[in-house]
Write an enzyme that holds these catalytic residues in place. Structure first.
Site, mmCIF file in Angstrom:
data_model
loop_
_atom_site.group_PDB
_atom_site.id
_atom_site.type_symbol
_atom_site.label_atom_id
_atom_site.label_comp_id
_atom_site.label_asym_id
_atom_site.label_seq_id
_atom_site.Cartn_x
_atom_site.Cartn_y
_atom_site.Cartn_z
ATOM 1 C CG ASP A 1 36.394 37.695 44.355
ATOM 2 O OD1 ASP A 1 36.854 36.933 44.048
ATOM 3 O OD2 ASP A 1 35.232 37.881 45.190
ATOM 4 C CD GLU B 1 37.482 35.393 40.188
ATOM 5 O OE1 GLU B 1 37.681 34.235 40.439
ATOM 6 O OE2 GLU B 1 36.987 36.334 40.931
#
Ligand code: CA
Length: 520
Positions: A226, A262
């Protein structure tokens, strides 16, 4: 006017008779929706029993656990619920799942972690996790966990016990910082309840290496990383160094672990991060309402040639630093509006968008419910609406959705009706996923555009893998296209159901069609 009204009533009757017949059968047989779904899944051809490792590329299904399937009746999706619906996921041809964060957290989305070594009680227990892993392993499916190490929850014990793990300073820096009672400041780029870690701190790194070992040891096959662009906000060189440490640490524990990052960046800067050695980064430039795929479908002046050039560039950029790296194509995720909205609830556009995304090189990802053309835009909660298994909102297994979610109305039928309907979005997406299994060239092969005289919206590429080649031909407009392209048609993804034909060396493609061909 009168005749029109009568025709309308007759049509309505015919439509009602067709769509209700299965429901009547269901009532007659007394089947729960889950049983009906299972029967329809069982009637589909089973995905080929191949070895994903041998073909390289995998296709992953992104599960937002909170909204997927509720196994215990509290309205909240859970790990046992995911385990109970693996037939559905695998039946579509997916060979792995990415679970949204599952650790204890104070929010429904759980991107603020309170304990990196446990499961949120809303989702189950460590035993449930082990059982899910075991069930996936028995099917040859892989599991990716969402690793959220840019920040923790403000109430994570580390924040008071190990303040040196966090970015705390006497003065506020760039972006978002908040004051502490002692007058110092902590960095919190996303939310004041999510303090940013100092990922250059050696003690924190040692701690996180224990976290990696814990979950890899329990059977996780890798991590989705993330917010990598915020590890050190705005500092590419430092982020690459941190990612290289993360990659080395994880691979030292499990050499075949898979890492996908990401880095939410829609320009070519997204590819710079491949220097870190991370296996994949999500292909943000191709995704969402403003990405290359939607642009190609919606804008007259966007050409297939540009699209194919950008695809080639993405693959080349991934492998420049790391020959084993590859892209992670996707079209939407939990932070983005669902495709059905910005593609105007047009099933031809929705299907073709997935056809484009799923024929890209790399390890492809599909967000849950996109295979049904689910709706959801605006606030994040709407993008994470209950998986549309059945139209009965309170049926067993259905989740109640994130707190604060607005009304989400779907434009296409639920899973239980789309499974087995050969014209449904589900069937198209499933067919596209199965083609990735059938032709390793799609996920893992080299990529080279071919000159076909196809015009602005149609063209073809040669995909070569381990000494063999296939051609993938595209027509992404509503108009018929003629391509100078000899070869034999092997498989067809047709959004409309219309089929292609050939005249000599000319391929005649109906609108919204993707074709796999063998070379002439
Ligand atoms: Ca539950």
């Amino acid at each position: 006017m009168k005749r029109f009204a009568l025709l309308f009533i007759v049509l309505l009757f015919v439509v009602a008779a067709c769509s209700s017949s299965d429901i009547n059968d269901l009532a007659a047989e007394g089947l729960a929706w889950t049983e009906l779904l299972e029967r329809r899944l069982a009637a589909l051809d089973a995905p080929a029993d191949d070895a994903a490792g041998a073909r390289g590329g995998r296709t992953w299904y992104q599960v937002f656990v909170y909204s997927f399937f509720d196994s215990d009746g509290d309205g909240i999706g859970d790990l046992n619920g995911v385990a109970q619906r693996l037939d559905y996921i695998q039946g579509m041809g997916f060979d792995g799942i990415w679970l949204s964060p599952i650790h204890p957290s104070s929010t429904y989305h759980k991107y603020n972690v309170l304990d990196y070594y446990d499961i949120d009680p809303e989702y189950g227990t460590l035993d449930d996790f082990d059982a899910l892993i075991e069930a996936c392993q028995a099917r040859g499916m892989k599991v990716l966990l969402d690793l959220v190490v840019n920040h923790s929850d403000l109430n994570h014990p580390w924040f008071t016990e190990h303040p040196e793990y966090y970015n705390i300073a006497s003065e506020a820096g760039h972006g978002q910082w908040r004051a502490l009672p002692d007058g110092r400041f902590y960095e919190c780029q996303f939310w004041d309840q999510m303090p940013d870690f100092d990922l250059e701190n050696a003690a924190l790194r040692a701690e996180l290496e224990q976290v990696f070992a814990f979950w890899l040891g329990r059977g996780a096959d890798g991590f989705r990383l993330d917010a990598t662009g915020e590890y050190v906000s705005g500092n590419t060189a430092k982020n690459i160094e941190i990612l290289a440490w993360l990659n080395d640490s994880v691979k030292a524990i499990k050499p075949d672990a898979y890492l996908v990052g990401e880095f939410w960046e829609i320009t070519n800067k997204v590819y710079e991060y491949y220097e870190s050695g991370i296996d994949s980064f999500f292909s943000f430039p191709f995704a969402a309402s403003d990405g290359y795929i939607a642009t190609l479908l919606l804008r007259d002046n966007a050409t297939i040639d540009e699209y194919l050039e950008r695809t080639a560039y993405a693959l080349e950029s991934a492998t420049r630093f790391n020959p084993a790296a590859t892209n992670a194509p996707f079209f939407t995720n939990h932070d983005q509006a669902r495709a059905a909205g910005f593609l105007r609830r047009d099933s031809n556009l929705i299907k073709t968008a997935w056809g484009l995304s799923l024929t890209q090189p790399g390890n492809a990802f599909v967000y849950y419910g996109e295979e049904l053309g689910m709706s959801g835009s605006g606030i994040d909660e709407n993008k994470r609406a209950p998986m549309f298994w059945t139209g009965e909102e309170s049926a067993p297994g259905m989740t109640s959705g994130p707190p604060g979610m607005g009304e989400v109305t779907h434009g296409f039928p639920p899973a239980v009706e789309q499974v087995g309907d050969s014209g449904s979005i589900f069937s198209y997406v499933r067919e596209a996923v199965l083609l990735r299994r059938k032709y390793p060239h799609i996920g893992s092969g080299a990529f080279e555009a071919i000159d076909t005289d196809g015009g602005a919206k149609s063209g073809a590429v040669l995909r070569s893998w381990q000494g063999s080649s296939i051609i993938v031909a595209y027509n992404v407009s509503s108009e018929e296209a003629r391509l100078t392209l000899p070869g034999s048609i092997q498989d067809v993804l047709s959004a409309t159901g219309d089929m292609p034909s050939q005249q000599g060396g000319t391929l005649i493609m109906p609108g919204y069609c993707i074709i796999i061909m063998a070379e002439a």
